[in-house]
Design a protein around this motif. Structure first.
Motif, PDB file in Angstrom:
ATOM      1  N   UNK A 179      36.444  39.430  29.125  1.00 37.91           N
ATOM      2  CA  UNK A 179      35.781  38.131  29.258  1.00 37.91           C
ATOM      3  C   UNK A 179      36.741  37.219  30.018  1.00 37.91           C
ATOM      4  N   UNK A 180      36.388  36.879  31.253  1.00 34.64           N
ATOM      5  CA  UNK A 180      37.260  36.097  32.135  1.00 34.64           C
ATOM      6  C   UNK A 180      36.796  34.650  32.141  1.00 34.64           C
TER       7      UNK A 180
ATOM      8  N   UNK B 290      21.018  38.375  15.491  1.00 32.01           N
ATOM      9  CA  UNK B 290      22.308  38.557  14.817  1.00 32.01           C
ATOM     10  C   UNK B 290      23.433  37.790  15.496  1.00 32.01           C
ATOM     11  N   UNK B 291      23.180  37.309  16.716  1.00 41.28           N
ATOM     12  CA  UNK B 291      24.220  36.659  17.489  1.00 41.28           C
ATOM     13  C   UNK B 291      24.846  37.563  18.528  1.00 41.28           C
ATOM     14  N   UNK B 292      24.582  38.873  18.422  1.00 37.80           N
ATOM     15  CA  UNK B 292      25.106  39.793  19.433  1.00 37.80           C
ATOM     16  C   UNK B 292      24.407  39.571  20.768  1.00 37.80           C
TER      17      UNK B 292
ATOM     18  N   UNK C 284      29.915  41.129  20.636  1.00 30.54           N
ATOM     19  CA  UNK C 284      30.362  39.748  20.482  1.00 30.54           C
ATOM     20  C   UNK C 284      31.674  39.640  21.246  1.00 30.54           C
ATOM     21  N   UNK C 285      32.161  38.444  21.401  1.00 29.10           N
ATOM     22  CA  UNK C 285      33.397  38.273  22.172  1.00 29.10           C
ATOM     23  C   UNK C 285      34.620  38.125  21.259  1.00 29.10           C
ATOM     24  N   UNK C 286      34.531  38.632  20.034  1.00 30.70           N
ATOM     25  CA  UNK C 286      35.708  38.658  19.167  1.00 30.70           C
ATOM     26  C   UNK C 286      36.848  39.343  19.910  1.00 30.70           C
TER      27      UNK C 286
END
Length: 272
Positions: free
Chosen positions: A116-117, A160-162, A180-182
């Protein structure tokens, strides 16, 4: 953390045939993405050939992919790309995704990794290692984002937020993966690498999986089944005979193997 100071940037740029400007901007990010997926295939051959380890240290990854001209699976390619982006000056994090293509399973292990940039207040999904189904350019990491062209993709968000990355094909959208971006770290990569290399349910240690994305054609070889994808057309699928499958790494995917590895590969095809 990403070892940008240790990457041989000139050698990498030569390996992917990138001749554009090099700066921490969207133009460079797009150019590097397209050049990388065109030049470097997804390659699980080390696992298939019984290697006891697939090293993820930058030195080993550069030796294999940059100097030997091989491909690599997603973890190797992300280690290399992260070092390149770090060297250029990009700001980014890594995340893990649950692959859905070919399985339809939304709840499998999160084995795929991508980046994720962050650029000018926006976030971009930068994924160079998903093989023939993956995007050829970064896609903005925002709800209902689209990447249109010969190859089209979108991002949708589930309850779910995904987020789910989809490949938009004439036969309908194909869900590639949910994520997700965890934030994930190189230490997390080691655990995923061990699973992919050794676990009995790993999709990568018992049959050949090669993939490549090029401007007008994409190829996927799983075992001896070759899928060819062209823009705006339904995918074609055919079974390769043993000789075709043995020559496919070099002729279709641009991977040159040493003679001993070719012999070992032949044994896996004869006795899968």
């Amino acid at each position: 953390m990403w070892q940008g100071s240790a990457v041989d940037l000139d050698a990498y740029l030569k390996r992917v045939n990138y001749e554009g400007d090099v700066a921490a901007n969207l133009s460079t990010l797009r150019g590097l993405h397209t050049a990388h997926v065109d030049a470097i295939p997804f390659d699980n051959l080390d696992a298939l050939l019984g290697r006891t380890a697939v090293p993820l240290d930058l030195g080993s990854v550069q030796e294999k992919i940059v100097r030997q001209g091989r491909g690599g699976w997603c973890l190797e390619q992300v280690v290399l790309m992260a070092a390149v982006l770090d060297r250029i000056g990009f700001t980014f994090t890594a995340f893990a995704a649950r692959t859905r293509i070919r399985t339809g399973n939304k709840f499998g292990p999160a084995l795929h990794v991508a980046l994720c940039v962050q650029l000018d207040g926006e976030r971009w999904l930068h994924d160079v290692s998903f093989g023939a189904y993956g995007p050829h350019e970064p896609i903005q990491l925002a709800d209902n984002a689209r990447l249109d062209g010969d190859w089209s993709f979108d991002l949708v968000r589930e309850p779910t937020g995904e987020r789910v990355l989809r490949f938009l094909r004439p036969e309908g959208p194909a869900e590639l993966y949910g994520f997700t971006t965890d934030v994930r770290y190189p230490s997390d990569f080691e655990l995923l690498n061990h699973f992919c290399l050794t676990h009995p349910r790993s999709p990568f240690n018992h049959r050949m999986v090669l993939q490549r994305t090029q401007p007008k054609v994409r190829h996927v070889l799983v075992g001896t089944v070759l899928t060819e994808i062209r823009p705006g057309e339904p995918a074609t699928v055919r079974e390769l005979d043993e000789a075709e499958a043995l020559s496919a790494p070099e002729e279709i995917f641009g991977i040159t193997l040493e003679s001993r590895d070719l012999q070992a590969l032949g044994k896996t095809l004869a006795d899968p």
